[in-house]
Design a protein around this motif. Structure first.
Motif, mmCIF file in Angstrom:
data_model
loop_
_atom_site.group_PDB
_atom_site.id
_atom_site.type_symbol
_atom_site.label_atom_id
_atom_site.label_comp_id
_atom_site.label_asym_id
_atom_site.label_seq_id
_atom_site.Cartn_x
_atom_site.Cartn_y
_atom_site.Cartn_z
ATOM 1 N N LEU A 284 0.819 -1.209 0.000
ATOM 2 C CA LEU A 284 0.000 0.000 0.000
ATOM 3 C C LEU A 284 0.855 1.262 0.000
ATOM 4 O O LEU A 284 0.378 2.336 -0.295
ATOM 5 N N LYS A 285 2.138 1.126 0.355
ATOM 6 C CA LYS A 285 3.036 2.265 0.408
ATOM 7 C C LYS A 285 3.668 2.570 -0.944
ATOM 8 O O LYS A 285 4.181 3.655 -1.155
ATOM 9 N N SER A 286 3.679 1.600 -1.847
ATOM 10 C CA SER A 286 4.350 1.812 -3.135
ATOM 11 C C SER A 286 3.447 2.573 -4.099
ATOM 12 O O SER A 286 2.229 2.519 -4.004
ATOM 13 N N GLN A 287 4.096 3.273 -5.026
ATOM 14 C CA GLN A 287 3.351 4.072 -6.000
ATOM 15 C C GLN A 287 2.709 3.209 -7.083
ATOM 16 O O GLN A 287 1.626 3.525 -7.562
ATOM 17 N N VAL A 288 3.418 2.168 -7.505
ATOM 18 C CA VAL A 288 2.937 1.309 -8.581
ATOM 19 C C VAL A 288 3.193 -0.153 -8.236
ATOM 20 O O VAL A 288 4.055 -0.465 -7.410
ATOM 21 N N THR A 289 2.432 -1.018 -8.893
ATOM 22 C CA THR A 289 2.637 -2.455 -8.760
ATOM 23 C C THR A 289 2.960 -3.017 -10.129
ATOM 24 O O THR A 289 2.228 -2.780 -11.091
ATOM 25 N N LEU A 290 4.057 -3.750 -10.208
ATOM 26 C CA LEU A 290 4.449 -4.447 -11.432
ATOM 27 C C LEU A 290 4.072 -5.908 -11.260
ATOM 28 O O LEU A 290 4.494 -6.558 -10.301
ATOM 29 N N MET A 291 3.255 -6.416 -12.186
ATOM 30 C CA MET A 291 2.796 -7.804 -12.116
ATOM 31 C C MET A 291 3.314 -8.591 -13.318
ATOM 32 O O MET A 291 2.761 -8.489 -14.416
ATOM 33 N N PRO A 292 4.378 -9.385 -13.127
ATOM 34 C CA PRO A 292 4.823 -10.239 -14.222
ATOM 35 C C PRO A 292 3.834 -11.383 -14.428
ATOM 36 O O PRO A 292 3.246 -11.885 -13.470
ATOM 37 N N LEU A 293 3.642 -11.760 -15.683
ATOM 38 C CA LEU A 293 2.791 -12.902 -15.975
ATOM 39 C C LEU A 293 3.401 -13.712 -17.111
ATOM 40 O O LEU A 293 4.002 -13.152 -18.028
ATOM 41 N N LEU A 294 3.265 -15.006 -16.988
ATOM 42 C CA LEU A 294 3.787 -15.909 -17.998
ATOM 43 C C LEU A 294 2.737 -16.131 -19.077
ATOM 44 O O LEU A 294 1.540 -15.991 -18.824
ATOM 45 N N PRO A 295 3.176 -16.494 -20.290
ATOM 46 C CA PRO A 295 2.227 -16.674 -21.394
ATOM 47 C C PRO A 295 1.502 -18.014 -21.330
ATOM 48 O O PRO A 295 1.676 -18.888 -22.176
ATOM 49 N N SER A 296 0.720 -18.173 -20.289
ATOM 50 C CA SER A 296 -0.107 -19.376 -20.180
ATOM 51 C C SER A 296 -1.491 -18.955 -19.718
ATOM 52 O O SER A 296 -1.653 -17.920 -19.061
ATOM 53 N N PHE A 297 -2.471 -19.754 -20.029
ATOM 54 C CA PHE A 297 -3.848 -19.416 -19.691
ATOM 55 C C PHE A 297 -4.013 -19.205 -18.192
ATOM 56 O O PHE A 297 -4.594 -18.216 -17.744
ATOM 57 N N PHE A 298 -3.503 -20.148 -17.379
ATOM 58 C CA PHE A 298 -3.712 -20.062 -15.937
ATOM 59 C C PHE A 298 -2.984 -18.870 -15.320
ATOM 60 O O PHE A 298 -3.514 -18.194 -14.447
ATOM 61 N N ASP A 299 -1.757 -18.623 -15.775
ATOM 62 C CA ASP A 299 -1.021 -17.460 -15.264
ATOM 63 C C ASP A 299 -1.724 -16.165 -15.641
ATOM 64 O O ASP A 299 -1.856 -15.262 -14.819
ATOM 65 N N ALA A 300 -2.154 -16.075 -16.895
ATOM 66 C CA ALA A 300 -2.819 -14.860 -17.350
ATOM 67 C C ALA A 300 -4.128 -14.641 -16.595
ATOM 68 O O ALA A 300 -4.431 -13.516 -16.179
ATOM 69 N N ALA A 301 -4.900 -15.710 -16.399
ATOM 70 C CA ALA A 301 -6.172 -15.583 -15.688
ATOM 71 C C ALA A 301 -5.947 -15.090 -14.257
ATOM 72 O O ALA A 301 -6.643 -14.183 -13.785
ATOM 73 N N ALA A 302 -4.953 -15.662 -13.558
ATOM 74 C CA ALA A 302 -4.665 -15.235 -12.182
ATOM 75 C C ALA A 302 -4.175 -13.793 -12.152
ATOM 76 O O ALA A 302 -4.573 -13.007 -11.278
ATOM 77 N N ALA A 303 -3.305 -13.425 -13.107
ATOM 78 C CA ALA A 303 -2.755 -12.071 -13.129
ATOM 79 C C ALA A 303 -3.827 -11.037 -13.434
ATOM 80 O O ALA A 303 -3.875 -9.973 -12.803
ATOM 81 N N ILE A 304 -4.694 -11.330 -14.385
ATOM 82 C CA ILE A 304 -5.740 -10.370 -14.752
ATOM 83 C C ILE A 304 -6.717 -10.178 -13.589
ATOM 84 O O ILE A 304 -7.138 -9.059 -13.294
ATOM 85 N N LYS A 305 -7.040 -11.265 -12.891
ATOM 86 C CA LYS A 305 -7.890 -11.142 -11.701
ATOM 87 C C LYS A 305 -7.166 -10.329 -10.625
ATOM 88 O O LYS A 305 -7.749 -9.442 -9.999
ATOM 89 N N GLY A 306 -5.879 -10.616 -10.410
ATOM 90 C CA GLY A 306 -5.098 -9.868 -9.429
ATOM 91 C C GLY A 306 -5.019 -8.394 -9.767
ATOM 92 O O GLY A 306 -5.114 -7.527 -8.887
ATOM 93 N N GLN A 307 -4.847 -8.100 -11.053
ATOM 94 C CA GLN A 307 -4.796 -6.712 -11.498
ATOM 95 C C GLN A 307 -6.130 -6.017 -11.208
ATOM 96 O O GLN A 307 -6.159 -4.907 -10.679
ATOM 97 N N ALA A 308 -7.230 -6.676 -11.537
ATOM 98 C CA ALA A 308 -8.554 -6.087 -11.312
ATOM 99 C C ALA A 308 -8.783 -5.815 -9.824
ATOM 100 O O ALA A 308 -9.311 -4.753 -9.458
#
Length: 197
Positions: free
Chosen positions: A91-115
Protein backbone atom coordinates in the motif's frame (compact mmCIF):
# COMPACT_ATOMS: atom_id res chain seq x y z
CA UNK A 1 10.82 8.89 -3.71
CA UNK A 2 9.88 6.26 -6.30
CA UNK A 3 8.53 2.96 -5.03
CA UNK A 4 7.37 -0.16 -6.84
CA UNK A 5 5.88 -3.43 -5.64
CA UNK A 6 6.72 -6.46 -7.76
CA UNK A 7 3.92 -8.91 -7.08
CA UNK A 8 1.87 -11.72 -8.57
CA UNK A 9 -0.83 -13.95 -7.16
CA UNK A 10 1.26 -16.87 -8.50
CA UNK A 11 4.79 -17.92 -7.69
CA UNK A 12 7.53 -18.74 -10.17
CA UNK A 13 6.80 -15.88 -12.57
CA UNK A 14 10.15 -14.10 -12.21
CA UNK A 15 9.39 -11.50 -9.52
CA UNK A 16 12.78 -11.71 -7.83
CA UNK A 17 14.83 -11.61 -11.03
CA UNK A 18 12.84 -8.57 -12.16
CA UNK A 19 13.15 -6.89 -8.74
CA UNK A 20 16.92 -7.33 -8.62
CA UNK A 21 17.41 -5.99 -12.15
CA UNK A 22 14.99 -3.07 -11.59
CA UNK A 23 16.92 -2.06 -8.47
CA UNK A 24 20.26 -2.40 -10.30
CA UNK A 25 19.11 -0.24 -13.21
CA UNK A 26 17.61 2.45 -11.01
CA UNK A 27 20.84 2.59 -8.96
CA UNK A 28 22.64 3.58 -12.17
CA UNK A 29 20.72 6.86 -12.56
CA UNK A 30 23.04 9.84 -12.95
CA UNK A 31 21.73 11.35 -9.71
CA UNK A 32 23.07 8.24 -7.90
CA UNK A 33 19.93 7.64 -5.84
CA UNK A 34 19.96 5.43 -2.76
CA UNK A 35 18.08 2.27 -3.75
CA UNK A 36 16.62 -0.34 -1.40
CA UNK A 37 15.32 -3.77 -2.41
CA UNK A 38 12.93 -5.04 0.26
CA UNK A 39 12.87 -8.84 0.03
CA UNK A 40 9.51 -9.86 1.50
CA UNK A 41 9.41 -13.33 -0.06
CA UNK A 42 9.85 -16.33 2.26
CA UNK A 43 12.26 -17.79 -0.31
CA UNK A 44 14.57 -14.83 0.40
CA UNK A 45 15.73 -14.76 -3.22
CA UNK A 46 16.94 -11.16 -3.09
CA UNK A 47 18.91 -11.71 0.10
CA UNK A 48 20.35 -14.98 -1.22
CA UNK A 49 21.40 -13.24 -4.44
CA UNK A 50 23.07 -10.40 -2.49
CA UNK A 51 24.99 -12.89 -0.34
CA UNK A 52 26.09 -14.72 -3.52
CA UNK A 53 27.22 -11.44 -5.08
CA UNK A 54 29.32 -10.53 -2.04
CA UNK A 55 30.78 -14.04 -1.84
CA UNK A 56 31.85 -13.72 -5.50
CA UNK A 57 33.47 -10.35 -4.78
CA UNK A 58 30.87 -8.27 -6.65
CA UNK A 59 29.67 -4.90 -5.42
CA UNK A 60 25.92 -4.79 -4.87
CA UNK A 61 24.82 -1.36 -6.18
CA UNK A 62 21.82 -1.17 -3.85
CA UNK A 63 20.87 -2.26 -0.33
CA UNK A 64 18.81 -5.37 0.37
CA UNK A 65 16.71 -5.77 3.52
CA UNK A 66 14.01 -8.05 4.91
CA UNK A 67 11.74 -5.14 5.86
CA UNK A 68 10.97 -1.57 4.91
CA UNK A 69 11.82 -0.23 8.37
CA UNK A 70 14.52 2.06 6.93
CA UNK A 71 12.78 2.82 3.61
CA UNK A 72 12.37 6.53 4.35
CA UNK A 73 16.17 6.91 4.08
CA UNK A 74 16.11 5.85 0.42
CA UNK A 75 15.21 7.58 -2.84
CA UNK A 76 13.93 4.42 -4.51
CA UNK A 77 12.35 1.35 -2.92
CA UNK A 78 11.57 -1.88 -4.77
CA UNK A 79 9.43 -4.43 -2.91
CA UNK A 80 9.81 -8.09 -3.93
CA UNK A 81 6.60 -9.61 -2.55
CA UNK A 82 5.70 -13.19 -1.85
CA UNK A 83 2.99 -14.58 -4.15
CA UNK A 84 -0.58 -14.52 -2.91
CA UNK A 85 -2.00 -11.90 -0.59
CA UNK A 86 -0.23 -8.54 -0.58
CA UNK A 87 1.15 -7.32 2.72
CA UNK A 88 0.76 -3.79 4.08
CA UNK A 89 3.98 -2.54 2.44
CA UNK A 90 2.31 -2.83 -0.97
CA UNK A 91 0.00 0.00 0.00
CA UNK A 92 3.04 2.27 0.41
CA UNK A 93 4.35 1.81 -3.13
CA UNK A 94 3.35 4.07 -6.00
CA UNK A 95 2.94 1.31 -8.58
CA UNK A 96 2.64 -2.45 -8.76
CA UNK A 97 4.45 -4.45 -11.43
CA UNK A 98 2.80 -7.80 -12.12
CA UNK A 99 4.82 -10.24 -14.22
CA UNK A 100 2.79 -12.90 -15.98
CA UNK A 101 3.79 -15.91 -18.00
CA UNK A 102 2.23 -16.67 -21.39
CA UNK A 103 -0.11 -19.38 -20.18
CA UNK A 104 -3.85 -19.42 -19.69
CA UNK A 105 -3.71 -20.06 -15.94
CA UNK A 106 -1.02 -17.46 -15.26
CA UNK A 107 -2.82 -14.86 -17.35
CA UNK A 108 -6.17 -15.58 -15.69
CA UNK A 109 -4.66 -15.24 -12.18
CA UNK A 110 -2.75 -12.07 -13.13
CA UNK A 111 -5.74 -10.37 -14.75
CA UNK A 112 -7.89 -11.14 -11.70
CA UNK A 113 -5.10 -9.87 -9.43
CA UNK A 114 -4.80 -6.71 -11.50
CA UNK A 115 -8.55 -6.09 -11.31
CA UNK A 116 -8.52 -6.55 -7.52
CA UNK A 117 -5.67 -4.06 -7.14
CA UNK A 118 -7.17 -1.49 -9.51
CA UNK A 119 -10.45 -1.72 -7.56
CA UNK A 120 -8.43 -0.71 -4.47
CA UNK A 121 -7.11 2.36 -6.31
CA UNK A 122 -3.67 0.92 -7.11
CA UNK A 123 -1.73 1.66 -10.31
CA UNK A 124 -0.85 -1.69 -11.85
CA UNK A 125 1.23 -2.68 -14.88
CA UNK A 126 1.10 -6.19 -16.29
CA UNK A 127 4.44 -7.35 -17.71
CA UNK A 128 4.53 -10.39 -20.01
CA UNK A 129 7.60 -12.33 -18.90
CA UNK A 130 9.73 -15.15 -20.33
CA UNK A 131 8.20 -14.96 -23.79
CA UNK A 132 9.63 -17.28 -26.43
CA UNK A 133 9.29 -15.60 -29.80
CA UNK A 134 9.58 -18.87 -31.73
CA UNK A 135 6.33 -20.11 -30.17
CA UNK A 136 3.17 -19.05 -32.03
CA UNK A 137 1.21 -19.19 -28.77
CA UNK A 138 3.58 -16.67 -27.12
CA UNK A 139 3.32 -14.35 -30.13
CA UNK A 140 -0.46 -14.59 -29.96
CA UNK A 141 -0.33 -13.87 -26.21
CA UNK A 142 1.81 -10.80 -26.81
CA UNK A 143 -0.75 -9.41 -29.28
CA UNK A 144 -2.81 -8.32 -26.29
CA UNK A 145 0.07 -6.12 -25.13
CA UNK A 146 0.98 -4.26 -28.32
CA UNK A 147 3.08 -1.19 -27.59
CA UNK A 148 3.73 -2.27 -24.00
CA UNK A 149 6.99 -3.57 -22.53
CA UNK A 150 7.66 -7.29 -22.28
CA UNK A 151 10.54 -9.56 -21.29
CA UNK A 152 11.74 -12.37 -23.51
CA UNK A 153 13.08 -15.64 -22.19
CA UNK A 154 16.83 -15.03 -22.29
CA UNK A 155 19.71 -16.95 -20.78
CA UNK A 156 21.26 -13.63 -19.73
CA UNK A 157 18.73 -13.15 -16.93
CA UNK A 158 19.42 -16.46 -15.19
CA UNK A 159 23.14 -16.52 -16.03
CA UNK A 160 23.73 -13.18 -14.33
CA UNK A 161 21.61 -13.97 -11.27
CA UNK A 162 23.39 -17.31 -10.77
CA UNK A 163 26.74 -15.47 -10.70
CA UNK A 164 25.63 -12.80 -8.26
CA UNK A 165 25.39 -10.23 -11.05
CA UNK A 166 22.65 -8.29 -12.81
CA UNK A 167 22.13 -7.66 -16.51
CA UNK A 168 23.81 -4.28 -15.93
CA UNK A 169 27.14 -5.81 -14.87
CA UNK A 170 30.00 -4.74 -17.11
CA UNK A 171 32.53 -7.17 -18.57
CA UNK A 172 30.64 -10.28 -17.47
CA UNK A 173 31.09 -12.01 -20.82
CA UNK A 174 27.44 -13.08 -20.81
CA UNK A 175 25.72 -12.90 -24.17
CA UNK A 176 22.45 -11.08 -24.77
CA UNK A 177 22.89 -8.37 -22.17
CA UNK A 178 22.26 -5.48 -24.58
CA UNK A 179 18.82 -6.82 -25.54
CA UNK A 180 17.95 -7.67 -21.92
CA UNK A 181 18.93 -4.17 -20.82
CA UNK A 182 16.75 -2.61 -23.50
CA UNK A 183 13.76 -4.66 -22.25
CA UNK A 184 14.37 -3.64 -18.65
CA UNK A 185 14.85 0.03 -19.61
CA UNK A 186 11.51 -0.03 -21.46
CA UNK A 187 9.86 -1.55 -18.40
CA UNK A 188 11.28 1.11 -16.09
CA UNK A 189 10.21 3.92 -18.44
CA UNK A 190 6.65 2.56 -18.43
CA UNK A 191 6.64 2.21 -14.63
CA UNK A 192 7.83 5.78 -14.11
CA UNK A 193 5.19 7.04 -16.55
CA UNK A 194 2.53 5.07 -14.67
CA UNK A 195 3.69 6.50 -11.31
CA UNK A 196 3.56 10.04 -12.72
CA UNK A 197 0.10 9.61 -14.27
Amino acid sequence: MFSCSVWSPKGGVGKSTLSINLAARLALETSRPRVLLVDLDAQQSGRTWAAQAKQCGHTVPFDVAASDAQASAYDIVIFDHAPGMLDASALKSQVTLMPLLPSFFDAAAAIKGQADQVAKGRRVMLLPNRLEMNFASDIAFLAGFVGKPYIRKRKAYQATIARGLTIYADKSGIRGLHEARREMDNTIDALIDLAAA
